[in-house]
Design a protein around this motif. Structure first.
Motif, short mmCIF file in Angstrom:
data_model
loop_
_atom_site.label_atom_id
_atom_site.label_comp_id
_atom_site.label_asym_id
_atom_site.label_seq_id
_atom_site.Cartn_x
_atom_site.Cartn_y
_atom_site.Cartn_z
N LEU A 11 -27.41 -13.61 -3.31
CA LEU A 11 -27.48 -14.68 -4.29
C LEU A 11 -26.15 -15.42 -4.31
CD1 LEU A 11 -29.24 -15.98 -6.50
CD2 LEU A 11 -28.31 -14.30 -8.09
N GLU A 12 -26.18 -16.71 -3.99
CA GLU A 12 -24.96 -17.52 -3.99
C GLU A 12 -24.76 -18.28 -5.28
OE1 GLU A 12 -24.57 -20.25 -0.77
OE2 GLU A 12 -23.73 -18.71 0.53
N ARG A 13 -25.85 -18.73 -5.85
CA ARG A 13 -25.75 -19.52 -7.07
C ARG A 13 -27.01 -19.29 -7.90
NH1 ARG A 13 -25.38 -26.14 -7.33
NH2 ARG A 13 -25.64 -26.30 -9.58
N ASN A 14 -26.82 -19.17 -9.21
CA ASN A 14 -27.96 -19.00 -10.11
C ASN A 14 -27.55 -19.57 -11.46
OD1 ASN A 14 -30.37 -18.28 -11.25
ND2 ASN A 14 -29.84 -16.12 -11.47
N ASP A 15 -27.96 -20.80 -11.72
CA ASP A 15 -27.65 -21.42 -13.00
C ASP A 15 -28.89 -22.15 -13.51
OD1 ASP A 15 -27.74 -23.94 -11.63
OD2 ASP A 15 -25.59 -23.83 -11.21
N ASP A 16 -28.72 -22.99 -14.49
CA ASP A 16 -29.87 -23.68 -15.09
C ASP A 16 -30.54 -24.65 -14.13
OD1 ASP A 16 -29.43 -22.33 -17.42
OD2 ASP A 16 -28.28 -23.94 -18.37
N TYR A 17 -29.89 -24.99 -13.03
CA TYR A 17 -30.41 -26.03 -12.14
C TYR A 17 -30.90 -25.51 -10.80
CZ TYR A 17 -27.98 -28.74 -15.63
OH TYR A 17 -27.56 -29.25 -16.82
N ILE A 18 -30.29 -24.45 -10.31
CA ILE A 18 -30.63 -24.01 -8.95
C ILE A 18 -30.41 -22.50 -8.78
CG2 ILE A 18 -28.35 -24.42 -7.95
CD1 ILE A 18 -29.84 -25.58 -5.49
N CYS A 19 -31.26 -21.92 -7.97
CA CYS A 19 -31.08 -20.54 -7.54
C CYS A 19 -30.97 -20.60 -6.01
CB CYS A 19 -32.27 -19.68 -7.96
SG CYS A 19 -32.15 -17.98 -7.40
N LYS A 20 -29.79 -20.28 -5.49
CA LYS A 20 -29.53 -20.42 -4.07
C LYS A 20 -29.30 -19.05 -3.43
CE LYS A 20 -26.43 -22.79 -0.87
NZ LYS A 20 -25.24 -23.66 -0.76
N LEU A 21 -30.12 -18.75 -2.44
CA LEU A 21 -30.01 -17.51 -1.68
C LEU A 21 -29.54 -17.84 -0.27
CD1 LEU A 21 -33.40 -15.83 -2.63
CD2 LEU A 21 -31.17 -15.37 -3.62
N ARG A 22 -28.83 -16.91 0.34
CA ARG A 22 -28.40 -17.07 1.72
C ARG A 22 -28.68 -15.76 2.45
NH1 ARG A 22 -25.29 -20.60 4.36
NH2 ARG A 22 -24.56 -21.57 2.44
N ALA A 23 -29.08 -15.85 3.70
CA ALA A 23 -29.30 -14.65 4.50
C ALA A 23 -28.00 -13.84 4.53
CB ALA A 23 -29.73 -15.02 5.91
N PHE A 24 -28.12 -12.55 4.32
CA PHE A 24 -26.96 -11.65 4.29
C PHE A 24 -26.72 -11.14 5.71
CE2 PHE A 24 -25.32 -7.28 2.90
CZ PHE A 24 -24.02 -7.73 2.75
N ASP A 25 -25.69 -11.65 6.36
CA ASP A 25 -25.42 -11.33 7.76
C ASP A 25 -25.15 -9.85 8.00
OD1 ASP A 25 -25.74 -13.99 8.55
OD2 ASP A 25 -23.62 -14.45 8.23
N SER A 26 -24.67 -9.14 7.01
CA SER A 26 -24.37 -7.71 7.16
C SER A 26 -25.53 -6.82 6.74
CB SER A 26 -23.13 -7.35 6.33
OG SER A 26 -22.01 -8.04 6.80
N TYR A 27 -26.72 -7.39 6.57
CA TYR A 27 -27.89 -6.60 6.18
C TYR A 27 -28.16 -5.53 7.24
CZ TYR A 27 -32.68 -5.46 4.88
OH TYR A 27 -33.83 -4.80 4.52
N PHE A 28 -28.46 -4.32 6.80
CA PHE A 28 -28.62 -3.17 7.70
C PHE A 28 -29.95 -3.17 8.44
CE2 PHE A 28 -30.23 -2.00 3.58
CZ PHE A 28 -31.41 -1.35 3.86
N GLY A 29 -30.91 -3.95 7.98
CA GLY A 29 -32.24 -3.96 8.59
C GLY A 29 -32.44 -5.15 9.51
N VAL A 30 -33.69 -5.52 9.69
CA VAL A 30 -34.04 -6.65 10.54
C VAL A 30 -33.66 -7.95 9.83
CG1 VAL A 30 -35.97 -7.84 11.66
CG2 VAL A 30 -35.94 -5.34 11.54
N ARG A 31 -33.12 -8.90 10.58
CA ARG A 31 -32.72 -10.17 10.01
C ARG A 31 -33.93 -10.85 9.38
NH1 ARG A 31 -29.34 -14.07 9.23
NH2 ARG A 31 -29.70 -16.21 9.85
N PRO A 32 -33.75 -11.43 8.18
CA PRO A 32 -34.87 -12.11 7.52
C PRO A 32 -35.35 -13.31 8.35
CG PRO A 32 -32.82 -12.41 6.29
CD PRO A 32 -32.53 -11.47 7.41
#
Length: 136
Positions: A112-133
């Motif tokens: 989660l990069e940003r979460n406010d009254d206007y936007i919820c922004k997610l970014r792929a987590f490059d260090s994720y231990f599983g398969v890339r989203p």
């Protein structure tokens, strides 16, 4: 004579190298903290019944934990996999529990990069231990 209680102890070995979104490796202390926190909340938490079967939690080392159950529970592994029992980074949650609900930190495929009254922004987590989203 009283009946001696026999505990059912389950040992869990964490996958090494699993990183939280803020860069620290997840440890057995985080698992212990997260489960103990839910146990303290008890039934006031929406999923408090999932931890009521836990008698004791022992950290064995950085990547191993023992969970003792009050009685056998065939559904315990499924309960541990429920999103309500997510593992939280102890130091971040303790220091900022008030804002942690709005800006959580986990180990999942998206950060989660940003979460406010206007936007919820997610970014792929490059260090994720599983398969890339599959979403970018």
């Amino acid at each position: 004579m009283g009946e001696k209680r026999r505990w059912l102890a389950l040992h869990f070995y964490l996958r090494k190298g699993v990183l939280f979104h803020h860069g620290r490796e997840m440890t057995a202390n985080d698992v212990s903290y997260s489960l103990s926190r839910l146990m303290e909340l008890g039934f006031s938490a929406c999923q408090g019944w999932m931890t009521e079967c836990i008698e004791n939690i022992r950290v064995l080392n950085r990547s191993a934990i023992a969970i003792e159950l009050k009685q056998p529970n065939e559904l315990f592994l499924q309960q541990l996999a429920h999103p309500s029992l997510a593992i939280l980074p102890e130091e971040i949650c303790r220091e900022n529990e008030g804002i942690f609900g709005r800006m959580p930190i986990g180990t999942g495929p998206f950060r989660l990069e940003r979460n406010d009254d206007y936007i919820c922004k997610l970014r792929a987590f490059d260090s994720y231990f599983g398969v890339r989203p599959h979403l970018d």
